[in-house]
Scaffold this motif. Structure first.
Motif, PDB file in Angstrom:
ATOM      1  N   SER A  52      21.501  47.180  43.276  1.00 59.29           N
ATOM      2  CA  SER A  52      22.408  47.549  42.434  1.00 59.29           C
ATOM      3  C   SER A  52      22.880  47.962  42.529  1.00 59.29           C
ATOM      4  O   SER A  52      22.856  48.997  43.875  1.00 59.29           O
ATOM      5  CB  SER A  52      22.307  47.233  41.092  1.00 59.29           C
ATOM      6  N   GLY A  53      24.436  47.821  42.224  1.00 55.33           N
ATOM      7  CA  GLY A  53      25.990  49.195  42.614  1.00 55.33           C
ATOM      8  C   GLY A  53      26.440  48.691  44.030  1.00 55.33           C
ATOM      9  O   GLY A  53      27.084  49.567  44.549  1.00 55.33           O
ATOM     10  N   MET A  54      26.730  47.331  43.822  1.00 57.56           N
ATOM     11  CA  MET A  54      27.450  47.405  45.104  1.00 57.56           C
ATOM     12  C   MET A  54      28.751  47.295  44.357  1.00 57.56           C
ATOM     13  O   MET A  54      28.743  47.226  43.884  1.00 57.56           O
ATOM     14  CB  MET A  54      26.776  45.626  45.455  1.00 57.56           C
ATOM     15  N   HIS A  55      29.731  47.759  46.011  1.00 59.45           N
ATOM     16  CA  HIS A  55      30.854  47.336  45.794  1.00 59.45           C
ATOM     17  C   HIS A  55      31.295  47.669  47.293  1.00 59.45           C
ATOM     18  O   HIS A  55      30.492  48.472  47.728  1.00 59.45           O
ATOM     19  CB  HIS A  55      30.943  49.249  45.386  1.00 59.45           C
ATOM     20  N   GLY A  56      33.019  47.533  47.085  1.00 61.29           N
ATOM     21  CA  GLY A  56      33.606  46.913  48.055  1.00 61.29           C
ATOM     22  C   GLY A  56      35.195  46.146  47.981  1.00 61.29           C
ATOM     23  O   GLY A  56      35.011  45.836  47.009  1.00 61.29           O
ATOM     24  N   ASP A  57      35.096  45.720  48.889  1.00 63.11           N
ATOM     25  CA  ASP A  57      36.394  44.201  48.625  1.00 63.11           C
ATOM     26  C   ASP A  57      35.853  42.827  49.552  1.00 63.11           C
ATOM     27  O   ASP A  57      35.217  43.461  50.909  1.00 63.11           O
ATOM     28  CB  ASP A  57      37.471  45.461  49.067  1.00 63.11           C
ATOM     29  N   VAL A  58      36.073  42.291  49.428  1.00 63.23           N
ATOM     30  CA  VAL A  58      35.978  40.902  49.690  1.00 63.23           C
ATOM     31  C   VAL A  58      37.046  40.096  50.295  1.00 63.23           C
ATOM     32  O   VAL A  58      37.755  39.790  49.160  1.00 63.23           O
ATOM     33  CB  VAL A  58      34.468  40.106  49.558  1.00 63.23           C
ATOM     34  N   VAL A  59      37.348  39.611  51.273  1.00 58.59           N
ATOM     35  CA  VAL A  59      38.279  38.936  51.409  1.00 58.59           C
ATOM     36  C   VAL A  59      38.147  37.853  52.271  1.00 58.59           C
ATOM     37  O   VAL A  59      37.760  37.326  53.269  1.00 58.59           O
ATOM     38  CB  VAL A  59      39.322  39.073  52.311  1.00 58.59           C
ATOM     39  N   PHE A  60      37.700  36.463  51.262  1.00 58.74           N
ATOM     40  CA  PHE A  60      37.705  34.910  52.075  1.00 58.74           C
ATOM     41  C   PHE A  60      38.769  34.351  51.494  1.00 58.74           C
ATOM     42  O   PHE A  60      38.554  33.544  50.460  1.00 58.74           O
ATOM     43  CB  PHE A  60      35.999  34.745  51.743  1.00 58.74           C
ATOM     44  N   ASP A  61      38.932  33.544  52.587  1.00 58.75           N
ATOM     45  CA  ASP A  61      39.383  31.694  52.526  1.00 58.75           C
ATOM     46  C   ASP A  61      38.784  31.162  53.100  1.00 58.75           C
ATOM     47  O   ASP A  61      38.182  31.170  54.543  1.00 58.75           O
ATOM     48  CB  ASP A  61      40.418  31.356  52.617  1.00 58.75           C
ATOM     49  N   ALA A  62      37.978  29.914  53.044  1.00 56.56           N
ATOM     50  CA  ALA A  62      37.016  28.974  53.577  1.00 56.56           C
ATOM     51  C   ALA A  62      37.120  27.854  54.326  1.00 56.56           C
ATOM     52  O   ALA A  62      36.736  27.894  55.806  1.00 56.56           O
ATOM     53  CB  ALA A  62      35.858  28.336  52.794  1.00 56.56           C
ATOM     54  N   SER A  63      38.691  27.981  54.290  1.00 53.99           N
ATOM     55  CA  SER A  63      39.795  27.064  55.472  1.00 53.99           C
ATOM     56  C   SER A  63      40.435  27.859  56.338  1.00 53.99           C
ATOM     57  O   SER A  63      40.873  27.508  57.414  1.00 53.99           O
ATOM     58  CB  SER A  63      41.072  26.536  54.172  1.00 53.99           C
TER      59      SER A  63
END
Length: 125
Positions: A52-63
């Protein structure tokens, strides 16, 4: 987020992401996020666990996977396999060495579409 380790190279990790993504940009909510994993021991038994304790940033667009990025970290001191002796061993110098390396991070280099989902290539520190 479900992810399967696809291949590990020195300093580089590739993950096969089998998700129906609909995210544009999202900061991870550490209090509600965890990594789940399964490890097979020579086909005899499987160990399941979480961190646990995951942190950060995700930028995602399947297209548009070319515009995607992951910058995510987890604290291996939170490992839980439902066996405290094994968990202490996994935190030791034999495995994660959590005193010296308190976080495991992955930063994406490239994300591409596959027939099974998405393939993330990146660096693990």
């Amino acid at each position: 987020m479900n992810a399967t380790i696809y291949r590990v190279k020195t300093g580089m990790m590739m993950l096969l992401l089998g998700l129906p993504f609909f995210l544009q940009a999202q900061q991870i909510d550490s209090g509600k996020s965890q990594v789940e994993f399964s490890v097979s021991n020579m086909g005899i038994f499987t160990v399941n666990g979480t961190m646990s304790g995951m942190h950060g940033d995700v930028v995602f667009d399947a297209s548009n996977p070319d515009g995607a990025s992951f910058d995510v970290c987890i604290r291996p001191e939170t490992i839980d396999t439902d066996n405290s002796r094994r968990d202490r061993h996994l935190r030791s110098e034999d495995f994660f060495h959590v005193e010296k390396y308190p976080e495991v991070c992955i930063v994406s280099e490239r994300i591409s579409s596959t027939s099974e989902g998405f393939l993330l290539t990146g660096f693990v520190t």
